[in-house]
Design a protein around this motif. Structure first.
Motif, short mmCIF file in Angstrom:
data_model
loop_
_atom_site.label_atom_id
_atom_site.label_comp_id
_atom_site.label_asym_id
_atom_site.label_seq_id
_atom_site.Cartn_x
_atom_site.Cartn_y
_atom_site.Cartn_z
N THR A 86 -11.89 28.73 4.89
CA THR A 86 -12.76 28.77 6.07
C THR A 86 -12.08 28.03 7.22
O THR A 86 -11.65 26.89 7.07
CB THR A 86 -14.12 28.11 5.76
OG1 THR A 86 -14.77 28.85 4.72
CG2 THR A 86 -15.00 28.10 7.00
N ASN B 87 -12.32 26.06 10.52
CA ASN B 87 -13.28 25.31 11.33
C ASN B 87 -12.55 24.24 12.14
O ASN B 87 -11.32 24.08 12.03
CB ASN B 87 -14.37 24.69 10.45
CG ASN B 87 -13.82 23.80 9.34
OD1 ASN B 87 -12.75 23.21 9.48
ND2 ASN B 87 -14.55 23.67 8.25
N SER C 259 -18.95 32.33 8.99
CA SER C 259 -17.59 31.82 9.13
C SER C 259 -16.62 32.96 8.86
O SER C 259 -17.01 34.05 8.45
CB SER C 259 -17.34 30.68 8.14
OG SER C 259 -17.38 31.18 6.80
N LEU D 40 -12.87 33.79 6.86
CA LEU D 40 -11.90 33.34 5.87
C LEU D 40 -10.49 33.73 6.31
O LEU D 40 -10.27 34.86 6.77
CB LEU D 40 -12.21 33.96 4.51
CG LEU D 40 -13.60 33.62 3.93
CD1 LEU D 40 -13.83 34.39 2.64
CD2 LEU D 40 -13.74 32.13 3.69
#
Length: 243
Positions: free
Chosen positions: A90, A92, A201, A203
């Motif tokens: 993920t 972020n 989100s 990947l």
């Protein structure tokens, strides 16, 4: 003499080409996280992300090896080994500067799920503040909720969260929607009810910061070609059952 010099020059050129061709293999690390990446019956690794990543490397002409291990170990190794990439990761703010990114591979919606023994009447995220929510240690989903004041009970294996939910040992469970429904079907446990979707989100393949820019460009170009020629759409039809 001239012929001998030409022969020597050709030999040097051949050696250089051989060295260039012997590109070091990238070490691909992943975890057991179906349907994205998980062990197969032959001792290898399969899953939609695995097929996407390995096809990307094949098309880019970059050699690789692949290993499956606990997430936190893989995550830490990918930050210290310059020949290593990690998936499915993920992307972020916290991780942004720790890696170089190839992707996105897939969109991953996050949700909270209830089991047959979960407290009744809970229908939104605000009401969940009073209850225990199962999470996977090191997972971005659980960390997202923990950082926002939710009570997370961690396990080292997400299958345990599903089993605890069904047994009433935790009130709810937070996970990606595809992962949650895959585990419920595989473990033949249910019913599983989606209470609320709280975030989305993407990947990625996350590579060490010292990964050469040319390598990243080749991988992203190969992945982009797979989006346009239908390869990725075909994988989605095979792996991603609509929740």
């Amino acid at each position: 003499m001239t012929g001998w010099i030409k022969c020597c020059l050709l030999g040097v050129m051949s050696l250089c080409l051989h060295v260039a061709a012997a590109e070091p293999a990238v070490r691909l690390l992943t975890e057991d996280d179906p349907p994205f990446n998980y062990p197969n019956e032959h001792g290898g690794v399969t899953g939609i992300s695995t097929e996407m990543v390995t096809e990307t490397f094949r098309r880019a002409g970059i050699p690789y090896s692949i290993e499956i291990m606990p997430w936190l170990r893989a995550y830490n190794l990918a930050q210290v080994d310059s020949k290593t990439c990690l998936y499915s990761t993920t992307r972020n703010d916290e991780r942004e500067k720790r890696f170089q990114w190839v992707g996105p591979l897939l969109k991953n919606d996050w949700a909270v799920f209830a089991g047959p023994r979960s407290p009744p009447g809970v229908q939104d995220m605000a009401a969940l503040k009073s209850f225990s929510i199962g999470g996977y240690r090191g997972d971005a989903v659980a960390l997202y909720l923990q950082n926002r004041g939710y009570k997370i009970e961690y396990t080292s294996d997400d299958v345990l969260n599903l089993r605890k939910l069904m047994a009433g040992h935790i009130d709810f469970w937070a996970s990606g929607i595809y992962h949650a429904h895959f585990l419920a079907e595989h473990e033949r446990l249910g019913p599983l009810r989606q209470v609320a979707t709280f975030s989305s989100s993407y990947l990625y393949l996350a590579c060490h910061p010292q990964t050469p820019p040319a390598t990243l460009a080749r991988l992203n170009a190969a992945l982009d070609a797979m989006r346009h020629d239908g390869f990725i759409d075909a994988l989605k039809k095979r792996y991603l059952t609509p929740p």
